[in-house]
Design a protein around this motif. Structure first.
Motif, mmCIF file in Angstrom:
data_model
loop_
_atom_site.group_PDB
_atom_site.id
_atom_site.type_symbol
_atom_site.label_atom_id
_atom_site.label_comp_id
_atom_site.label_asym_id
_atom_site.label_seq_id
_atom_site.Cartn_x
_atom_site.Cartn_y
_atom_site.Cartn_z
ATOM 1 N N SER A 132 0.915 -1.075 0.028
ATOM 2 C CA SER A 132 0.208 0.076 -0.064
ATOM 3 C C SER A 132 0.913 1.321 -0.024
ATOM 4 C CB SER A 132 -0.791 0.145 1.230
ATOM 5 O OG SER A 132 -1.613 1.003 1.360
ATOM 6 N N LEU A 133 0.592 2.154 -0.980
ATOM 7 C CA LEU A 133 1.400 3.488 -1.091
ATOM 8 C C LEU A 133 0.769 4.489 -0.516
ATOM 9 C CD1 LEU A 133 2.597 2.480 -4.779
ATOM 10 C CD2 LEU A 133 3.945 2.290 -2.877
ATOM 11 N N ALA A 134 1.213 5.497 0.210
ATOM 12 C CA ALA A 134 0.804 6.753 0.651
ATOM 13 C C ALA A 134 1.038 7.648 -0.167
ATOM 14 C CB ALA A 134 1.255 6.940 2.305
ATOM 15 N N GLU A 135 0.192 8.247 -0.670
ATOM 16 C CA GLU A 135 0.380 9.519 -1.554
ATOM 17 C C GLU A 135 1.329 9.611 -2.524
ATOM 18 O OE1 GLU A 135 0.873 13.018 1.302
ATOM 19 O OE2 GLU A 135 -0.493 11.840 2.674
ATOM 20 N N PRO A 136 1.096 8.452 -3.479
ATOM 21 C CA PRO A 136 2.204 8.229 -4.432
ATOM 22 C C PRO A 136 2.203 9.411 -5.420
ATOM 23 C CG PRO A 136 0.439 6.877 -4.721
ATOM 24 C CD PRO A 136 0.034 7.561 -3.527
ATOM 25 N N GLU A 137 3.330 9.913 -5.916
ATOM 26 C CA GLU A 137 3.500 11.047 -6.847
ATOM 27 C C GLU A 137 3.036 10.429 -8.280
ATOM 28 O OE1 GLU A 137 7.413 12.758 -6.710
ATOM 29 O OE2 GLU A 137 7.009 13.149 -4.700
ATOM 30 N N ARG A 138 3.414 9.227 -8.616
ATOM 31 C CA ARG A 138 3.093 8.734 -9.974
ATOM 32 C C ARG A 138 1.915 7.594 -9.729
ATOM 33 N NH1 ARG A 138 7.660 3.965 -11.349
ATOM 34 N NH2 ARG A 138 6.062 2.660 -12.001
ATOM 35 N N GLU A 139 1.102 7.459 -11.019
ATOM 36 C CA GLU A 139 0.103 6.692 -10.842
ATOM 37 C C GLU A 139 0.469 5.312 -10.112
ATOM 38 O OE1 GLU A 139 -3.284 4.738 -13.792
ATOM 39 O OE2 GLU A 139 -2.282 6.767 -14.437
ATOM 40 N N ALA A 140 -0.439 4.827 -9.119
ATOM 41 C CA ALA A 140 -0.369 3.478 -8.751
ATOM 42 C C ALA A 140 -1.687 2.797 -9.185
ATOM 43 C CB ALA A 140 -0.371 3.494 -7.020
ATOM 44 N N GLY A 141 -1.805 1.407 -8.502
ATOM 45 C CA GLY A 141 -2.896 0.548 -8.793
ATOM 46 C C GLY A 141 -4.008 1.148 -8.007
ATOM 47 N N PRO A 142 -5.193 0.396 -8.336
ATOM 48 C CA PRO A 142 -6.396 0.823 -7.465
ATOM 49 C C PRO A 142 -5.966 0.670 -6.090
ATOM 50 C CG PRO A 142 -6.671 -0.993 -9.085
ATOM 51 C CD PRO A 142 -5.353 -0.706 -9.101
ATOM 52 N N GLU A 143 -6.534 1.777 -5.338
ATOM 53 C CA GLU A 143 -6.427 1.923 -3.984
ATOM 54 C C GLU A 143 -5.094 2.274 -3.746
ATOM 55 O OE1 GLU A 143 -8.967 -0.026 -1.184
ATOM 56 O OE2 GLU A 143 -10.351 -0.618 -2.850
ATOM 57 N N ASN A 144 -4.067 2.747 -4.368
ATOM 58 C CA ASN A 144 -2.684 2.923 -4.320
ATOM 59 C C ASN A 144 -2.286 1.644 -3.797
ATOM 60 O OD1 ASN A 144 -3.185 5.648 -4.733
ATOM 61 N ND2 ASN A 144 -3.316 6.239 -2.759
ATOM 62 N N LEU A 145 -2.352 0.690 -4.647
ATOM 63 C CA LEU A 145 -1.620 -0.595 -4.474
ATOM 64 C C LEU A 145 -0.440 -0.787 -5.584
ATOM 65 C CD1 LEU A 145 -4.397 -3.216 -3.252
ATOM 66 C CD2 LEU A 145 -3.086 -1.704 -1.599
ATOM 67 N N ALA A 146 0.452 -1.736 -5.284
ATOM 68 C CA ALA A 146 1.484 -2.145 -5.957
ATOM 69 C C ALA A 146 1.917 -3.355 -5.641
ATOM 70 C CB ALA A 146 2.741 -1.074 -5.968
ATOM 71 N N ALA A 147 2.580 -4.191 -6.742
ATOM 72 C CA ALA A 147 2.827 -5.267 -6.323
ATOM 73 C C ALA A 147 4.436 -5.633 -6.522
ATOM 74 C CB ALA A 147 2.192 -6.595 -7.505
ATOM 75 N N ALA A 148 5.265 -6.442 -5.587
ATOM 76 C CA ALA A 148 6.541 -6.608 -5.751
ATOM 77 C C ALA A 148 6.829 -8.123 -5.804
ATOM 78 C CB ALA A 148 7.407 -5.836 -4.485
ATOM 79 N N VAL A 149 7.599 -8.299 -6.790
ATOM 80 C CA VAL A 149 7.691 -9.918 -6.883
ATOM 81 C C VAL A 149 9.108 -9.953 -6.631
ATOM 82 C CG1 VAL A 149 7.717 -11.969 -8.757
ATOM 83 C CG2 VAL A 149 6.169 -10.067 -8.859
#
Length: 164
Positions: free
Chosen positions: A53-70
């Motif tokens: 979960s990303l707080a206040e991302p400057e660049r576009e994140a996924g829905p609800e400011n989520l990103a995935a790390a593999v």
């Protein structure tokens, strides 16, 4: 085959035109060490998917400011580095309920591909050292094997080291 593993397999076939062989294990594969033991590979060859979960991302994140790390199962994700990668004020492990609602999979079985929502994805370069890596296939007891380069392409991932 477990219905969620079959759903994962079908979803990947429909979206990407790829037939992945899903391997299921009674002992479970919810941790990288357990998956490596079940498959018979190095822990580092396990492609663990961590939803952040990303707080206040400057660049576009996924829905609800989520990103995935593999990440490689031998590495630990550096949340500060993830926040920096996405220009966010901070990053934290996403809430399991949000992951299930937004991504469509439960912790322990979150695959690196086949999500309900498109998430920006980063990929640990450690995984590229292996000819074959293993990712979760929708349940805590199922994995699939693939080449790291193919997984990067399927996930639309950016290869960047964000580990401690």
């Amino acid at each position: 085959m477990h219905e969620r593993a079959a759903e994962f397999q079908e979803r990947v076939r429909d979206r990407h035109g790829v037939d992945l062989d899903v391997l299921e294990f009674e002992a479970g594969t919810e941790t990288a060490a357990a998956a490596a033991d079940a498959v018979g590979c190095d822990t580092a060859a396990i492609a663990s998917t961590i939803v952040v979960s990303l707080a206040e991302p400057e660049r576009e994140a996924g829905p609800e400011n989520l990103a995935a790390a593999v990440t490689s199962g031998a590495n630990r994700l550096d949340l500060d580095a993830v926040a920096e990668q996405f220009g966010a004020a901070s990053a934290a492990m996403a809430d399991p309920e949000r992951i299930r609602e937004v991504v469509g999979w439960s912790i322990g079985g979150v695959p690196p591909i086949g999500h309900d929502a498109a998430l920006p994805t980063v990929f640990d370069p450690t995984l590229a050292r292996y000819d074959t890596v293993y990712g979760a296939a929708g349940t805590p007891s199922a994995v699939f094997a693939t080449e790291p380069e193919a997984l990067v392409d399927l996930a639309g991932a950016t290869v960047v080291d964000l580990t401690e």
